[in-house]
Design an enzyme around this catalytic site. Sequence first.
Site, PDB file in Angstrom:
ATOM      1  N   GLN A   2      27.234  76.323  53.849  1.00  0.00           N
ATOM      2  CA  GLN A   2      28.047  77.277  53.093  1.00  0.00           C
ATOM      3  C   GLN A   2      27.389  78.656  53.110  1.00  0.00           C
ATOM      4  OE1 GLN A   2      29.627  75.215  49.285  1.00  0.00           O
ATOM      5  NE2 GLN A   2      27.812  74.031  49.831  1.00  0.00           N
TER       6      GLN A   2
ATOM      7  N   ASP B 265      23.647  83.308  56.038  1.00  0.00           N
ATOM      8  CA  ASP B 265      22.385  83.994  56.351  1.00  0.00           C
ATOM      9  C   ASP B 265      21.836  83.741  57.757  1.00  0.00           C
ATOM     10  OD1 ASP B 265      21.347  81.376  56.128  1.00  0.00           O
ATOM     11  OD2 ASP B 265      20.806  81.679  54.020  1.00  0.00           O
TER      12      ASP B 265
ATOM     13  N   HIS C  92      31.515  79.446  55.772  1.00  0.00           N
ATOM     14  CA  HIS C  92      31.929  80.748  55.232  1.00  0.00           C
ATOM     15  C   HIS C  92      31.582  81.905  56.170  1.00  0.00           C
ATOM     16  CE1 HIS C  92      31.509  78.496  51.190  1.00  0.00           C
ATOM     17  NE2 HIS C  92      32.754  78.455  51.614  1.00  0.00           N
TER      18      HIS C  92
ATOM     19  N   CYS D 214      37.047  93.266  63.469  1.00  0.00           N
ATOM     20  CA  CYS D 214      38.088  94.210  63.044  1.00  0.00           C
ATOM     21  C   CYS D 214      39.263  93.444  62.467  1.00  0.00           C
ATOM     22  CB  CYS D 214      38.525  95.054  64.229  1.00  0.00           C
ATOM     23  SG  CYS D 214      39.962  96.087  63.855  1.00  0.00           S
TER      24      CYS D 214
ATOM     25  N   CYS E 286      40.290 100.106  68.127  1.00  0.00           N
ATOM     26  CA  CYS E 286      41.625 100.460  67.615  1.00  0.00           C
ATOM     27  C   CYS E 286      41.581 101.328  66.355  1.00  0.00           C
ATOM     28  CB  CYS E 286      42.427  99.185  67.334  1.00  0.00           C
ATOM     29  SG  CYS E 286      41.919  98.340  65.810  1.00  0.00           S
TER      30      CYS E 286
ATOM     31  N   GLY F 186      20.739  71.505  48.521  1.00  0.00           N
ATOM     32  CA  GLY F 186      20.685  72.866  47.993  1.00  0.00           C
ATOM     33  C   GLY F 186      22.023  73.457  47.624  1.00  0.00           C
TER      34      GLY F 186
ATOM     35  N   SER G  51      25.176  73.287  44.400  1.00  0.00           N
ATOM     36  CA  SER G  51      25.770  72.713  43.184  1.00  0.00           C
ATOM     37  C   SER G  51      27.225  72.316  43.457  1.00  0.00           C
ATOM     38  CB  SER G  51      25.723  73.731  42.043  1.00  0.00           C
ATOM     39  OG  SER G  51      26.461  74.891  42.409  1.00  0.00           O
TER      40      SER G  51
ATOM     41  N   GLY H 235      18.848  70.943  39.585  1.00  0.00           N
ATOM     42  CA  GLY H 235      19.896  71.200  38.605  1.00  0.00           C
ATOM     43  C   GLY H 235      21.148  70.392  38.903  1.00  0.00           C
TER      44      GLY H 235
END
Length: 292
Positions: free
Chosen positions: A123, A126, A141, A149, A203, A240, A242, A268
């Site tokens: 997700q 980087d 993502h 463009c 363009c 890594g 949630s 968590g």
Amino acid sequence: HSLSRTSPNLAFVPACLPPDPVEVEELQRFVSNSKRLFVMTGAGISTESGIPDYRSEGVGLYARTDRRPIQHAEFVRSASARQRYWARNFVGWPQFSSHQPNTAHLVLRDWEKLGKLHWLVTQNVDALHTKAGSQRMTELHGCTHRVFCLVCGDQILRSELQEHFEALNPTWKAEAFGVAPDGDVFLTDEQVCNFQVPACRKCGGILKPDVTFFGDTVSQEKVNFVHQRLAESDSMLVAGSSMQVYSGYRFALAAREKRLPIAILNIGPTRLDHFASLKLNSRCGELLPLIV
């Protein structure tokens, strides 16, 4: 494992206990029993490379600031929003693009080489899995290292765009105050107002990072492709994340429907805790290298 010898950067990693030997054994069993492992990673795998996440308690961007990432509709609609976004991104890029993969990225790359990892979905935007050498991978993502463009679809490298920015803004200077998970930094409106943003060289259209902004959706083609890779897999490991964002969570729901065993490695609580076979509360870079 050919792992990096650099020690992890823990500034953005929530406090947690060292891996429990019993948990290590449980994850080892989980991975050993799997022949075609489907792995999904989130911001928590990159925090040890010095990139903050959004949601971690105490150290995530939401906990430390009132900053929120740009919305897709705002970027498309507003020239001043784009100017602000690109000015910040221009300042943050040299630091953001210099981050290197950590031990966890390299372990997953090694699992792929050994034929253990069937497919990796990240997700994150980087490029750290790419830098680590992972190939059987989908960037759910997108990736900040590519720009396209919105009108004609022409693609360029983000590093190339940096040179266009420098040429257009030879005297423009701004100091960065902290970098966000998407490479954004904190700048004042006064700093931003004179920043020049280049248009598409082909363009004259609007340039946008090849990233799914908040409020935008992942293409159906990509979603279908990931579902196919999941259908070929026999277990799922979440590392890594949630899983608060639905675009990733939907694949965990699909894995549950297929009755695949699901293991979660995340500091968590997560959205999957109630139906996972295994939940481990450790650092990815500390626990993953212990699995053979």
